[in-house]
Structures are given as structure tokens and as C-alpha cells.
Write a protein that holds these residues in place. Sequence first.
Motif, PDB file in Angstrom:
ATOM      1  N   UNK A 188      -7.613  -1.808   5.968  1.00  0.00           N
ATOM      2  CA  UNK A 188      -7.349  -1.247   4.723  1.00  0.00           C
ATOM      3  C   UNK A 188      -6.206  -0.989   4.185  1.00  0.00           C
ATOM      4  N   UNK A 189      -5.353  -0.621   5.171  1.00  0.00           N
ATOM      5  CA  UNK A 189      -3.946  -0.377   4.774  1.00  0.00           C
ATOM      6  C   UNK A 189      -3.296  -1.628   4.568  1.00  0.00           C
ATOM      7  N   UNK A 190      -3.501  -2.658   5.046  1.00  0.00           N
ATOM      8  CA  UNK A 190      -2.940  -3.866   4.416  1.00  0.00           C
ATOM      9  C   UNK A 190      -3.213  -3.984   3.226  1.00  0.00           C
ATOM     10  N   UNK A 191      -4.415  -3.939   2.732  1.00  0.00           N
ATOM     11  CA  UNK A 191      -4.884  -4.043   1.297  1.00  0.00           C
ATOM     12  C   UNK A 191      -4.186  -3.353   0.520  1.00  0.00           C
ATOM     13  N   UNK A 192      -4.127  -1.974   0.883  1.00  0.00           N
ATOM     14  CA  UNK A 192      -3.373  -0.986  -0.018  1.00  0.00           C
ATOM     15  C   UNK A 192      -2.016  -1.374  -0.244  1.00  0.00           C
ATOM     16  N   UNK A 193      -1.347  -1.819   0.843  1.00  0.00           N
ATOM     17  CA  UNK A 193       0.227  -2.257   0.768  1.00  0.00           C
ATOM     18  C   UNK A 193       0.158  -3.254  -0.211  1.00  0.00           C
ATOM     19  N   UNK A 194      -0.752  -4.217  -0.185  1.00  0.00           N
ATOM     20  CA  UNK A 194      -0.493  -5.531  -0.977  1.00  0.00           C
ATOM     21  C   UNK A 194      -0.895  -5.227  -2.231  1.00  0.00           C
ATOM     22  N   UNK A 195      -1.691  -4.367  -2.596  1.00  0.00           N
ATOM     23  CA  UNK A 195      -1.968  -4.219  -3.887  1.00  0.00           C
ATOM     24  C   UNK A 195      -0.836  -3.195  -4.684  1.00  0.00           C
ATOM     25  N   UNK A 196      -0.243  -2.512  -3.771  1.00  0.00           N
ATOM     26  CA  UNK A 196       0.814  -1.652  -4.349  1.00  0.00           C
ATOM     27  C   UNK A 196       2.099  -2.584  -4.788  1.00  0.00           C
ATOM     28  N   UNK A 197       2.165  -3.543  -3.781  1.00  0.00           N
ATOM     29  CA  UNK A 197       3.237  -4.434  -4.118  1.00  0.00           C
ATOM     30  C   UNK A 197       2.966  -5.430  -5.539  1.00  0.00           C
ATOM     31  N   UNK A 198       1.702  -5.734  -5.650  1.00  0.00           N
ATOM     32  CA  UNK A 198       1.091  -6.679  -6.802  1.00  0.00           C
ATOM     33  C   UNK A 198       1.142  -5.811  -8.129  1.00  0.00           C
ATOM     34  N   UNK A 199       0.867  -4.535  -8.308  1.00  0.00           N
ATOM     35  CA  UNK A 199       0.673  -3.720  -9.250  1.00  0.00           C
ATOM     36  C   UNK A 199       1.938  -3.000  -9.390  1.00  0.00           C
ATOM     37  N   UNK A 200       2.884  -3.097  -8.548  1.00  0.00           N
ATOM     38  CA  UNK A 200       4.029  -2.450  -8.752  1.00  0.00           C
ATOM     39  C   UNK A 200       3.835  -0.973  -8.841  1.00  0.00           C
TER      40      UNK A 200
ATOM     41  N   UNK B  85       3.436   2.832  -6.689  1.00  0.00           N
ATOM     42  CA  UNK B  85       3.745   3.519  -5.379  1.00  0.00           C
ATOM     43  C   UNK B  85       2.428   4.236  -4.781  1.00  0.00           C
ATOM     44  N   UNK B  86       1.513   4.484  -5.733  1.00  0.00           N
ATOM     45  CA  UNK B  86       0.283   5.303  -5.434  1.00  0.00           C
ATOM     46  C   UNK B  86      -0.121   4.312  -4.060  1.00  0.00           C
ATOM     47  N   UNK B  87      -0.354   3.270  -3.905  1.00  0.00           N
ATOM     48  CA  UNK B  87      -0.860   2.530  -3.019  1.00  0.00           C
ATOM     49  C   UNK B  87      -0.403   2.897  -1.472  1.00  0.00           C
ATOM     50  N   UNK B  88       1.004   2.923  -1.513  1.00  0.00           N
ATOM     51  CA  UNK B  88       1.684   3.170  -0.433  1.00  0.00           C
ATOM     52  C   UNK B  88       1.446   4.703   0.056  1.00  0.00           C
ATOM     53  N   UNK B  89       1.392   5.571  -1.060  1.00  0.00           N
ATOM     54  CA  UNK B  89       1.119   7.188  -0.559  1.00  0.00           C
ATOM     55  C   UNK B  89      -0.216   7.332  -0.021  1.00  0.00           C
ATOM     56  N   UNK B  90      -1.117   6.393  -0.657  1.00  0.00           N
ATOM     57  CA  UNK B  90      -2.766   6.608  -0.098  1.00  0.00           C
ATOM     58  C   UNK B  90      -2.759   5.797   1.324  1.00  0.00           C
TER      59      UNK B  90
ATOM     60  N   UNK C 241       9.670  11.190  -3.447  1.00  0.00           N
ATOM     61  CA  UNK C 241       9.663  11.796  -4.809  1.00  0.00           C
ATOM     62  C   UNK C 241       8.039  11.830  -5.423  1.00  0.00           C
ATOM     63  N   UNK C 242       7.391  10.893  -5.098  1.00  0.00           N
ATOM     64  CA  UNK C 242       6.081  11.045  -5.671  1.00  0.00           C
ATOM     65  C   UNK C 242       5.208  11.977  -4.914  1.00  0.00           C
ATOM     66  N   UNK C 243       5.331  11.844  -3.476  1.00  0.00           N
ATOM     67  CA  UNK C 243       4.706  12.569  -2.722  1.00  0.00           C
ATOM     68  C   UNK C 243       4.622  14.056  -2.718  1.00  0.00           C
TER      69      UNK C 243
END
Lengths: 100, 190
Positions: free
Chosen positions: A42-54, A56-61, B147-149
Motif C-alpha cells: 500500500x505504501x509503495x502505491x501511495x508513494x508512486x502516486x504521490x510522485x505521479x501527481x506531484x 505530498x499528500x500521498x507521502x503524508x498518508x 510543513x504540510x504535516x
Amino acid sequence: MIGATHYVVLSLILFCLGLVGVMMRRNFITVLMSLELMFNAVNLNLIAFSFRLSDLAGQVLAIFVITVAAAEAAIGLGLIIALVRLKDTVDLDQADEMRG
Amino acid sequence: MEFLIANFVEILFYCLAVLTVAGGIGVLLFKSPVHAALSLLFTFVLVGALFLLRHAELLAAVQVLVYGGGIMVLFLFVIMLVNVKSLAAEQVFMSGIAPLAVVGGVLLGVLIAFGLVFGVLASGHGDGTALRSVDGEEIGNTEAIGAILYTKYLVPFEVVSVVLLVAMIGAIVFGRRSAALETGGGGGGP
């Protein structure tokens, strides 16, 4: 060019491996490890889409997911200790008191 | 050699991906929990490396520290504690799983098809700049996440701290050597 698709496929494989582990293995410790594998997918997916969509919400999640995974590991391993104390086994099939 | 340099990221990704999957298969196939745990550790570190390829530097560090450090030590500690050698051999659960597996496989296939379509159609290309900038200023991944967190995601952040507290209390309660657990009866008091 490595895109989100590559990561989604890798994540799918990892998730399915984890799912197979949870469904097939009866060793509580291995089941928990497979669960961690699924969290990682799941984390791998979140990171990949965080990059793709530019975004940061994915990384926070993903940070939140890691936190919950750590909590789950602590609880699950506590359960293993309790099960071993109670039944002297880590076999999930032995823990069937609640079965109707 | 020039091919290697030109396609460095791709080659790195495929090597890491194959090794990650191999680690995951190892978790399933190793009979000994210690070997499975080490295989899992291998997978965790490689997933961290895959995070790095997607410009998630903080997440890669957190992955190695929390998973590779914390959770792994917890697992190994429990494996040592329960002395797996003395326990009976495991019966791998197989019967009656076929219909479930078909349903689960179809559901997962739909889910992944959805994900793939979304991945292909997703707007924006992404070069990682947005992942290390705040208000258009490039400062670094860790600072950007901080910053966002602590602004936009402050409430989830506080909630997750409560989740951790509850998990801590739960783990202590489960791990406690209680009279009810010792005697195997539910009704007995202390």
C-alpha cells in the motif's frame, strides 16, 4: 521511464503475496509478517502516486499508514504472547474458543 | 556501458523489484520464522530503496528506521520469546480455499485494473520538484513534509498519536501476566 504503472504492478504482486500468506499460513507470526508485506505494498502505491501527481499528500498518508502498521505490530505481537501463554502454540487454528 | 548509464533508473528499478518480490516469496516459503523475518527485513530495506527512486527521501529513512529497526526487532524478540522450535509443526491451510481465492482474485483484478487506468490517465507528469518545495520554494523533502504535516494535516496527526497511545495500552494489557490467562479460565479474578 519508470511510471506509476510499474509501481502499481509491483505493489499488486507484493499485496497478493501478503494476501496468500495471510490466507494460507496458520502460523500467527508468519501471518503478521504477511500483513506487514501488504502494508508495504500500500505504501509503495501511495508513494508512486504521490510522485505521479506531484502531491505530498500521498507521502503524508504513507507516514500515517506506517504509524498504524507499527501499532498493529505491537498489538499483534502482544496477542502472540498471550496466545502462547494460554495455549502454548502459535497455530491460529488452535484459537477457536469464539467459534459458534 | 552507455546502455547501462542511459537506463540506470530502469535497471535499478527492475533489480530492486525482482529482489523485493523474491524477499516476499521468502516470507511465505521459509519454514523457520527467523528466516522469514530476515527475508521480510530484506524486503523492507528494498522497498525503502524503491521509495528513494520516487523522491520520498524521508519516507525511505522512516521505512528503514521504523520497519527495519522497530518492527523487525519486535518480531525477532517475540520469535525468541516463544521458542518456536518446541511448537508443533504447522498445517498449511488449503482445503475449501478455491472459491474464496477465485472471488478474491476477481476483486483484486478489478481493483488493479482501476488503479492501472487511473495511473495511465492521471494528470501531471511529476518530476519530484513538488515533493520538496513549499509555496514554490525548493527546500527539501523532509521540510516540505513537516510543513504540510503540521499545518494541513494537523488533526490526523493528533488523532494518530491517540491511536499509538491506545495500541501501547493494548499491548501492555495483552502482554500482562494475568491470573485469568495463567489458569486458562475466563472467570477467575486476580
